[in-house]
Design a protein around this motif. Structure first.
Motif, mmCIF file in Angstrom:
data_model
loop_
_atom_site.group_PDB
_atom_site.id
_atom_site.type_symbol
_atom_site.label_atom_id
_atom_site.label_comp_id
_atom_site.label_asym_id
_atom_site.label_seq_id
_atom_site.Cartn_x
_atom_site.Cartn_y
_atom_site.Cartn_z
ATOM 1 N N ALA A 157 34.342 -76.256 6.552
ATOM 2 C CA ALA A 157 33.496 -75.733 5.472
ATOM 3 C C ALA A 157 33.884 -76.367 4.144
ATOM 4 N N GLN A 195 25.444 -73.612 9.107
ATOM 5 C CA GLN A 195 25.421 -72.230 8.642
ATOM 6 C C GLN A 195 24.459 -71.368 9.449
ATOM 7 N N TYR A 238 29.872 -67.659 6.798
ATOM 8 C CA TYR A 238 29.594 -68.961 6.177
ATOM 9 C C TYR A 238 28.102 -69.218 6.308
#
Length: 159
Positions: free
Chosen positions: A81, A105, A114
């Motif tokens: 991420a 995502q 996320y």
């Protein structure tokens, strides 16, 4: 001078071929641990660019799906991420980077937390769709048809 022209043209063709292959691998990376590992190894060969880092980040998050242990999964997701978000921060108008993050995502489990950039990435993708290469347009359209993130109205804009 001719040498430089040939060299840069060759590098452009290599990178385009590589990213096209990467896109295909990306589509199947979540199917098995072997495909996730192959995708990750392929991303490492892209070199050092924001687009390469976005794919490496996506590959790390995809690998986390098959990792044993919560601690190991979390480490891969956090690192992935970070790479993805940094690539977007460095190239906020790069549609391919935005699409990689949107896909990741959309597919990570809710527990990962996320998913906060889906709407933002989707907006940038839709707004800049018309100025993209034919390959990127095709990939975006194809993904949008299957995606739950895009509404029917938004899909029409991507055809």
């Amino acid at each position: 001078m001719k040498f430089l022209t040939v060299f840069f043209a060759s590098m452009m063709m290599f990178f385009q071929t590589s990213t096209k292959g990467i896109r295909e691998s990306f589509e199947h990376a979540g199917n098995s641990v072997e495909q996730a590992e192959a995708f990750y190894n392929q991303t490492l060969k892209l070199g050092d660019s924001d687009l390469a880092n976005a794919y490496v980040g996506g590959a790390l998050i995809t690998k986390a799906k098959f990792e044993k242990g919560v601690k190991n999964k979390k480490a891969l997701i956090v690192k992935g991420a970070g790479l993805l978000d940094e690539a977007v921060a460095n190239k906020p108008k790069d549609i391919e980077i935005r699409l990689v993050r949107l896909i990741i995502q959309e597919h990570v489990p809710n527990i990962v937390k996320y998913k906060s950039n889906i709407q933002e990435d989707k907006k940038v993708i839709i707004e800049n769709y018309s100025s993209q290469s034919a390959d990127i347009k095709k990939w975006i359209s194809s993904y949008a048809k299957e995606s739950k993130a895009f509404t029917a109205e938004e899909r029409k804009k991507l055809l």
